[in-house]
Design an enzyme around this catalytic site. Structure first.
Site, PDB file in Angstrom:
ATOM      1  N   ASP A 184       0.821  -1.209   0.000  1.00  0.00           N
ATOM      2  CA  ASP A 184       0.000   0.000   0.000  1.00  0.00           C
ATOM      3  C   ASP A 184       0.861   1.268   0.000  1.00  0.00           C
ATOM      4  OD1 ASP A 184      -2.399   1.375   0.044  1.00  0.00           O
ATOM      5  OD2 ASP A 184      -3.153   0.431   1.875  1.00  0.00           O
ATOM      6  N   GLU A 206      -1.030   1.608  -5.213  1.00  0.00           N
ATOM      7  CA  GLU A 206      -0.606   3.004  -5.141  1.00  0.00           C
ATOM      8  C   GLU A 206      -1.725   3.920  -5.614  1.00  0.00           C
ATOM      9  OE1 GLU A 206       1.349   6.181  -7.706  1.00  0.00           O
ATOM     10  OE2 GLU A 206      -0.018   4.542  -8.113  1.00  0.00           O
ATOM     11  N   TRP A 207      -2.894   3.309  -5.832  1.00  0.00           N
ATOM     12  CA  TRP A 207      -4.156   4.007  -6.154  1.00  0.00           C
ATOM     13  C   TRP A 207      -4.121   4.732  -7.500  1.00  0.00           C
ATOM     14  CZ3 TRP A 207      -2.598   6.806  -1.181  1.00  0.00           C
ATOM     15  CH2 TRP A 207      -2.640   5.918  -0.091  1.00  0.00           C
ATOM     16  N   GLY A 208      -3.146   4.400  -8.353  1.00  0.00           N
ATOM     17  CA  GLY A 208      -3.104   5.021  -9.682  1.00  0.00           C
ATOM     18  C   GLY A 208      -2.532   6.421  -9.690  1.00  0.00           C
ATOM     19  N   ASP A 238     -10.042   3.617  -3.527  1.00  0.00           N
ATOM     20  CA  ASP A 238     -10.797   2.422  -3.113  1.00  0.00           C
ATOM     21  C   ASP A 238     -12.202   2.330  -3.697  1.00  0.00           C
ATOM     22  OD1 ASP A 238      -8.562   2.277  -1.575  1.00  0.00           O
ATOM     23  OD2 ASP A 238      -9.620   1.926   0.310  1.00  0.00           O
TER      24      ASP A 238
HETATM   25  C1  GAL Z   1      -6.133   1.336   1.344  1.00  0.00           C
HETATM   26  C2  GAL Z   1      -6.239   0.294   0.240  1.00  0.00           C
HETATM   27  C3  GAL Z   1      -7.333  -0.663   0.631  1.00  0.00           C
HETATM   28  C4  GAL Z   1      -6.973  -1.308   1.955  1.00  0.00           C
HETATM   29  C5  GAL Z   1      -6.727  -0.249   3.009  1.00  0.00           C
HETATM   30  C6  GAL Z   1      -6.196  -0.841   4.301  1.00  0.00           C
HETATM   31  O1  GAL Z   1      -5.120   2.236   1.029  1.00  0.00           O
HETATM   32  O2  GAL Z   1      -6.524   0.923  -0.973  1.00  0.00           O
HETATM   33  O3  GAL Z   1      -7.525  -1.635  -0.374  1.00  0.00           O
HETATM   34  O4  GAL Z   1      -5.840  -2.109   1.769  1.00  0.00           O
HETATM   35  O5  GAL Z   1      -5.795   0.708   2.563  1.00  0.00           O
HETATM   36  O6  GAL Z   1      -5.910   0.122   5.262  1.00  0.00           O
END
Ligand code: GAL
Length: 399
Positions: free
Chosen positions: A161, A194-196, A216
């Site tokens: 993450d 890394e959310w793109g 997400d």
């Molecule tokens: C976000 C991630 C989610 C989940 C979450 C956990 O950054 O996009 O899929 O892993 O963290 O805290």
């Protein structure tokens, strides 16, 4: 004096040669990074986050592994049991990551062994910064140590993450963990989360096996809620990314919400069909132990899963859009095509694909198989139309 200066000149020359050699070594072109050879089809499995968030423990994980087998999901192709954030409690005196002893009293090695004993694979989560999004220790500065620890626990998949990374450079940060995983000696699928933000599709294909393309997902058909995206919102954000996906490196539009309760069965069928046609990783995110037969039928639809897992690995493109009515299509190994007719509107409506949309001659006759009723339909020439329910899809295979 003469001898001394000769000696000095010799030393200087040696020093110069050494410096030149070091420089040449330092600037020698590195061989291009090779992919790790894993995830030749999109990874399939289950992840704790969407349903359980931080309320996880080893019973939840063992139960998921058991149900993955007993529900027929393993037979349908699901493989990885991934423990997302909040399993960590701290680091010991040697810096070794420690699993929460209250929630995971038997420890991660034992849990991994249990998952493997069910014929499944073991996935875990960490973060590229100092802290995970759930404020547990991240891997920054401990990449090689953590990779070795995961390998010793039998980890087969790492989701990595991007919280608390501040000014870190994404590509080199993910490269470090990619190298650390390889150095561990265990084949470990590497999931870039890394959310793109820095377009990981441009640099991720030999570093990791999949990369998140967006923030997400949340269990919703349409709209956006702070940093969370609905299914339709994420779908729109995949347009233009098709060419970056392929065997071993996939766009990841985030995990499935199928069965989490906030969408209708029709909407969950659409979500699943669209993720499959997109060649997305299929990570179930519901409570497997309590899923209804309807949800199980969606998650184990082998005809739809076969499209997701098609070895050609080509991600679908949106080949037609007329307001709320869309067609998504992808070529398949052997020359067939998978087609999803999507109706985003509030009423049932016919949706059509023309062979022109597929760059095929309109005189061509094709066989049509419905991938939800599992029935062969009458052959079609030039186009295929079907009545599509509101927020629903019709998914067919054309050969
Ligand atoms: C976000 C991630 C989610 C989940 C979450 C956990 O950054 O996009 O899929 O892993 O963290 O805290």
């Amino acid at each position: 004096m003469k001898r001394i200066s000769g000696f000095l000149i010799g030393l200087l020359a040696l020093g110069f040669m050494h410096a030149a050699a070091v420089k040449a070594e330092g600037s020698a072109p590195q061989p291009p990074r090779q992919s790790n050879g894993l995830a030749l089809t999109p990874p399939m499995g289950w992840n704790t986050w969407n349903k359980f968030g931080c309320t996880i423990n080893e019973t939840v994980i063992r139960q998921a592994a058991d149900t993955m087998v007993s529900s027929g999901m393993k037979d349908a192709g699901y493989e990885y049991i991934v423990i997302d954030d909040c399993w960590q409690s701290g680091r010991d005196a040697k810096g070794q990551i420690v699993a929460d002893p209250e929630r995971f009293p038997a420890g991660m090695k034992a849990l991994g062994d249990y998952i493997h004993s069910r014929g499944l694979k073991f996935g875990i989560y960490s973060d590229a910064g100092k802290l995970t999004c759930g404020k547990r220790p991240g891997s920054l500065g401990h990449e090689y140590q953590d990779a070795r620890t995961y390998a010793s626990w039998g980890v087969d998949y790492l989701k990595y993450d991007w919280c608390s990374t501040y000014s870190q450079d994404a590509k080199s940060t993910y490269e470090t963990m990619s190298d650390a995983l390889r150095a561990s000696g265990r084949p470990i699928v590497f999931s870039i989360c890394e959310w793109g933000l820095s377009k990981p599709w441009l640099w991720g294909n030999t570093i990791g096996n999949l990369w998140r393309t967006t923030d997400d997902i949340y269990d919703h058909w349409q709209g956006r809620h702070s940093y969370e995206h609905s299914v339709m919102d994420i779908l729109d954000l995949q347009v233009g990314l098709e060419s970056y996906a392929g065997p071993g490196h996939w766009n990841d539009p985030d995990m499935l919400e199928v069965g989490n309760g906030k969408m209708t069965i029709e909407e969950y069928k659409s979500h699943f069909s669209l993720w499959a046609v997109l060649a997305a990783p299929l990570m179930a995110g519901n409570d497997l132990a309590t899923m209804t037969p309807d949800i199980k039928t969606i998650l184990t639809n082998k005809d739809v899963i076969a499209i997701d897992q098609d070895p050609l690995g080509v991600q679908a493109s949106r080949v037609a859009k007329h307001g709320d009515y869309e067609v998504w299509a992808r070529p398949l190994k052997g020359g067939g095509r998978a087609v999803v007719l999507l109706n985003r509107s509030k009423a049932s409506h016919p949706v059509t694909i023309t062979w022109d949309d597929l760059h095929l001659p309109s005189s061509l006759s094709l066989k049509v198989r419905d991938l939800w009723t599992h029935k062969d339909l009458p052959g079609a020439k030039g186009s295929f139309s079907a009545e599509v329910p509101s927020h629903g899809v019709v998914m067919v295979r054309l050969d």
